[in-house]
Design an enzyme around this catalytic site. Structure first.
Site, PDB file in Angstrom:
ATOM      1  N   HIS A  45       0.854  -1.195   0.000  1.00  0.00           N
ATOM      2  CA  HIS A  45       0.000   0.000   0.000  1.00  0.00           C
ATOM      3  C   HIS A  45       0.884   1.237   0.000  1.00  0.00           C
ATOM      4  O   HIS A  45       2.094   1.150   0.264  1.00  0.00           O
ATOM      5  CB  HIS A  45      -0.869   0.021   1.259  1.00  0.00           C
ATOM      6  CG  HIS A  45      -0.043   0.211   2.497  1.00  0.00           C
ATOM      7  ND1 HIS A  45       0.594  -0.837   3.119  1.00  0.00           N
ATOM      8  CD2 HIS A  45       0.313   1.320   3.172  1.00  0.00           C
ATOM      9  CE1 HIS A  45       1.297  -0.371   4.139  1.00  0.00           C
ATOM     10  NE2 HIS A  45       1.144   0.938   4.198  1.00  0.00           N
ATOM     11  N   HIS A 127       5.497   6.450  -0.677  1.00  0.00           N
ATOM     12  CA  HIS A 127       6.286   5.260  -0.995  1.00  0.00           C
ATOM     13  C   HIS A 127       5.450   4.005  -0.725  1.00  0.00           C
ATOM     14  O   HIS A 127       4.490   4.052   0.044  1.00  0.00           O
ATOM     15  CB  HIS A 127       7.546   5.199  -0.113  1.00  0.00           C
ATOM     16  CG  HIS A 127       7.224   4.990   1.326  1.00  0.00           C
ATOM     17  ND1 HIS A 127       6.828   6.025   2.155  1.00  0.00           N
ATOM     18  CD2 HIS A 127       7.185   3.866   2.097  1.00  0.00           C
ATOM     19  CE1 HIS A 127       6.586   5.544   3.359  1.00  0.00           C
ATOM     20  NE2 HIS A 127       6.787   4.243   3.363  1.00  0.00           N
TER      21      HIS A 127
HETATM   22  O1  3AM Z   1       4.455   0.405   5.178  1.00  0.00           O
HETATM   23  P1  3AM Z   1       4.680   1.862   5.439  1.00  0.00           P
HETATM   24  O2  3AM Z   1       5.961   2.129   6.099  1.00  0.00           O
HETATM   25  O3  3AM Z   1       4.450   2.706   4.261  1.00  0.00           O
HETATM   26  O4  3AM Z   1       5.331   2.467   8.475  1.00  0.00           O
HETATM   27  C1  3AM Z   1       3.989   2.211   8.751  1.00  0.00           C
HETATM   28  C2  3AM Z   1       3.187   1.698   7.597  1.00  0.00           C
HETATM   29  O5  3AM Z   1       3.527   2.330   6.409  1.00  0.00           O
HETATM   30  C3  3AM Z   1       3.314   3.521   9.034  1.00  0.00           C
HETATM   31  O6  3AM Z   1       1.952   3.302   8.782  1.00  0.00           O
HETATM   32  C4  3AM Z   1       1.786   2.207   7.911  1.00  0.00           C
HETATM   33  C5  3AM Z   1       0.909   1.160   8.543  1.00  0.00           C
HETATM   34  O7  3AM Z   1       1.436   0.751   9.760  1.00  0.00           O
HETATM   35  N1  3AM Z   1       3.541   3.922  10.427  1.00  0.00           N
HETATM   36  C6  3AM Z   1       3.528   3.124  11.500  1.00  0.00           C
HETATM   37  N2  3AM Z   1       3.767   3.842  12.612  1.00  0.00           N
HETATM   38  C7  3AM Z   1       3.947   5.126  12.216  1.00  0.00           C
HETATM   39  C8  3AM Z   1       4.198   6.344  12.882  1.00  0.00           C
HETATM   40  N3  3AM Z   1       4.321   6.399  14.211  1.00  0.00           N
HETATM   41  C9  3AM Z   1       3.792   5.170  10.806  1.00  0.00           C
HETATM   42  N4  3AM Z   1       3.903   6.299  10.102  1.00  0.00           N
HETATM   43  C10 3AM Z   1       4.171   7.427  10.804  1.00  0.00           C
HETATM   44  N5  3AM Z   1       4.305   7.454  12.148  1.00  0.00           N
END
Ligand code: 3AM
Length: 185
Positions: A45, A127
Site C-alpha cells: 500500500h 512510498h
Molecule cells: O508500510 P509503510 O511504512 O508505508 O510504516 C507504517 C506503515 O507504512 C506507518 O503506517 C503504515 C501502517 O502501519 N507507520 C507506523 N507507525 C507510524 C508512525 N508512528 C507510521 N507512520 C508514521 N508514524
C-alpha cells in the site's frame, strides 16, 4: 492482551489486485537481493496519513469526516527504488508526483484536526514499502514503470497478529473524476 477499545488506523492508497500483482512480480528480484523481510503481497500500500491509536468510539465521526473530502483523482508512476538506511526499508516511490497527492494528504490531516489524534502530519514521502530489515542496494531503476491511477483512498486498520501486521481496509472513499461528481464511501 488485545485492546478492543482502540484501533490503529491509517489512510492509504490501496493498489487494485492487478497493480498489486505487478508491483509484486516486478520487485521480487530486488527484494531478494536486499536480504530483507518481504512485505506480504496483501499488505502492499501507499500510506497517506498514519493516525496511530484511535478511540474506537470515534470511528463513525472519523469516517464521516473523511467522506466530506472532495479531492481529485490523479495518476503517477512508481519508478524509483530506494533503500532508506535509518528505517532499513526497501521502498518503491514516485520520482515525481502530481500536486494532488500531497493535496490529498493535507486534506486528510485538515479533516482529522478536530479529533486531536495521537499522530499528526510530518514530512511526507510517498512510498510503497517492499521489505523491512533490508540491506543497502546499488541504485537501480525498474525496467518497467508501474502506473497508478488513484481513484479512491482507504481508511485501514492495522492489526498486529503473531505472524505480523495485518491490514484491514474499513472504508473506501472515491476521489473526484474530471468528468463527474464522485460518490462517497
Ligand atoms: O508500510 P509503510 O511504512 O508505508 O510504516 C507504517 C506503515 O507504512 C506507518 O503506517 C503504515 C501502517 O502501519 N507507520 C507506523 N507507525 C507510524 C508512525 N508512528 C507510521 N507512520 C508514521 N508514524
Amino acid at each position: 492482551m488485545p485492546d478492543s477499545a482502540h484501533l490503529r488506523l491509517f489512510f492509504a492508497l490501496w493498489p487494485d489486485p492487478g497493480l498489486g500483482q505487478r508491483i509484486w512480480d516486478l520487485t521480487r528480484g530486488v527484494v531478494r537481493a536486499s536480504g530483507g523481510r518481504p512485505v506480504i503481497r496483501e499488505n502492499l500500500h501507499l500510506t497517506l496519513a498514519f493516525l496511530g491509536k484511535v478511540d474506537a468510539a470515534m470511528l463513525p465521526e472519523l469516517r464521516a469526516a473523511a467522506a466530506e473530502l472532495h479531492s481529485p483523482g490523479f495518476e503517477f508512476a512508481l519508478d524509483e527504488l530506494s533503500f532508506w538506511p535509518r528505517s532499513r526499508v526497501l521502498v518503491i516511490q514516485p520520482g515525481s508526483c502530481p500536486e494532488a497527492l500531497p493535496g490529498l494528504v493535507e486534506g486528510i490531516w485538515d479533516a482529522m484536526a478536530p479529533f486531536a489524534l495521537e499522530c499528526g502530519p510530518g514530512k511526507y514521502r510517498p512510498h510503497v514499502t517492499l521489505a523491512r530489515e533490508a540491506g543497502p542496494l546499488p541504485l537501480q531503476s525498474l525496467q518497467l514503470q508501474l502506473s497508478w491511477q488513484a481513484t479512491e483512498f482507504c481508511l485501514v486498520s492495522s492489526v498486529t497478529d503473531p505472524g505480523g501486521a495485518r491490514y484491514e481496509p474499513l472504508a473506501r472513499y472515491h476521489l473526484l473524476q474530471a468528468t463527474s461528481e464522485a460518490g462517497r464511501e
